[in-house]
Design an enzyme around this catalytic site. Structure first.
Site, PDB file in Angstrom:
ATOM      1  N   SER A 127       0.729   0.158  -1.709  1.00  0.00           N
ATOM      2  CA  SER A 127       1.952   0.024  -1.430  1.00  0.00           C
ATOM      3  C   SER A 127       3.143  -0.339  -2.268  1.00  0.00           C
ATOM      4  O   SER A 127       2.953  -1.072  -3.228  1.00  0.00           O
ATOM      5  CB  SER A 127       1.987  -0.840  -0.127  1.00  0.00           C
ATOM      6  OG  SER A 127       3.261  -1.175   0.598  1.00  0.00           O
ATOM      7  N   TYR A 152       1.480  -8.704   3.930  1.00  0.00           N
ATOM      8  CA  TYR A 152       0.912  -7.398   3.823  1.00  0.00           C
ATOM      9  C   TYR A 152       1.078  -6.909   2.403  1.00  0.00           C
ATOM     10  O   TYR A 152      -0.002  -6.299   1.817  1.00  0.00           O
ATOM     11  CB  TYR A 152       1.951  -6.733   4.710  1.00  0.00           C
ATOM     12  CG  TYR A 152       1.647  -4.721   4.362  1.00  0.00           C
ATOM     13  CD1 TYR A 152       0.197  -4.323   4.877  1.00  0.00           C
ATOM     14  CD2 TYR A 152       2.614  -4.345   3.492  1.00  0.00           C
ATOM     15  CE1 TYR A 152       0.339  -3.008   4.458  1.00  0.00           C
ATOM     16  CE2 TYR A 152       2.571  -2.897   3.480  1.00  0.00           C
ATOM     17  CZ  TYR A 152       1.296  -2.266   4.042  1.00  0.00           C
ATOM     18  OH  TYR A 152       1.076  -1.081   3.492  1.00  0.00           O
TER      19      TYR A 152
END
Length: 332
Positions: A127, A152
């Site tokens: 990501s 995350y």
């Protein structure tokens, strides 16, 4: 090839599976169909894949170690596209354990499965969040990414480290893809494009964080899917400047950052409606700006994302209207 796609009922997973099937690969799609958002959307995505020749579905949780071990031993995949994960920067503040179970334990089980089954190539989702507090733009794969600003992001950075370890120790070719704000038809309901479109269409205000002073490298889903498949087709090899292991990491973004307010204007234009905006402070864990340097992806695959935001948003809004019209008809 015979390919395992994890998260196949997800946004990116469905599109990647469709592209692989279209060119004649055999795909086993795995998904837990969890309730992070309405599973009906996941089931509807899956319904587009199920009738296609060469597709099978396994309803499984990646954290279920014994089941994943058995799956890899029985199926003997040629390659794996690992897209299943617990997403959501804000959600990670409220439910941190879900991120460890899915993004760490689940990824560990995938790595072990690939190792023992001698999978030829593992491509996995990282990501843009790994860039965290980095201020230098555009973000380059050669930048230090040791300062994540959300759990995350930390799990995605951990995935890259775990992958490198398996590449180094066991010669497993791995390629990580740092996705930059993926959007388009069949997108996730928790993403800005979906929530903004829904609220504007219903005449409700939209929450605009950091008072609108945000910039994102929005990347259209078809470009993402093509990039994933192109990377899958070129097995990772050592990059002498970084590691002797068969390990690579690439940004996959549009390389053309767009201010959030311009993105909202594109949604307004596509809907033919004005948004009522509620300006709010920056949320914990959120990044102010993202901007992908995609030169390494282009050099490796010959591919650069090319869909502009206005075109991509128009396609999403057309899908949104069609999908919810059909959904309303089914309820009557």
């Amino acid at each position: 090839m015979k390919i395992l796609v994890t998260g196949a009922a997800g946004f990116i997973g469905m599109h990647v599976s469709q592209l692989l099937l279209r060119r004649g690969d055999t795909v086993l799609g795995l998904d837990s169909l969890n309730t992070y958002y309405d599973p009906q959307l996941k089931r509807d995505r899956l319904a587009r894949l199920m009738p296609q020749p060469g597709f099978r579905f396994a309803h499984m949780d990646l954290a279920a170690r014994a089941g994943i071990e058995e799956l890899f031993a029985d199926e003997r995949f040629d390659a794996v596209v690992h897209l299943a994960a617990q997403p959501g920067v804000r959600y990670s503040l409220a439910n941190p354990h879900a991120f460890i179970d899915s993004n760490i334990v689940g990824f560990m089980n995938v790595l072990e499965g690939c190792r023992h089954a001698k999978v030829a190539h593992l491509v996995y989702a990282s990501s843009s969040s790994v860039y965290g507090g980095n201020a230098t733009m555009p973000f380059s794969e050669r930048d230090n990414v040791d300062h994540p600003v959300s759990l995350y992001a930390a799990t995605k950075k951990a995935n890259e480290l775990m992958a490198h370890t398996y590449s180094h120790l066991f010669g497993l070719p791995t390629t990580g893809l740092r996705f930059f704000t993926v959007y388009g038809p069949w997108g996730r309901p928790d993403m800005a494009l979906f929530t903004f479109t829904k609220a504007i269409a219903e005449g409700r205000p939209i929450d605009v964080y950091n008072h609108g002073e945000m910039v994102r490298d929005f990347t259209y889903i078809d470009d993402i899917a093509e990039g994933v498949v192109r990377v899958l087709d070129r097995q990772a090899t050592p990059d002498p400047a970084r590691s002797e292991a068969p390990y690579r990491v690439f940004n996959i973004g549009n390389g053309d950052p767009v201010p959030l307010m311009s993105y909202i204007e594109a949604i307004e234009s596509a809907l033919g409606m004005k948004a009522h905006k509620k300006f709010l402070p920056l949320q914990p864990g959120e990044m102010v700006s993202t901007f992908a340097d995609v030169a390494e992806l282009a050099e490796w695959t010959g591919f650069r994302p090319r869909t502009g935001v206005r075109e991509g948003v128009q396609r999403f809004v057309a899908w949104y209207r069609d999908y919810f019209k059909l959904f309303a008809e089914e309820l009557q």
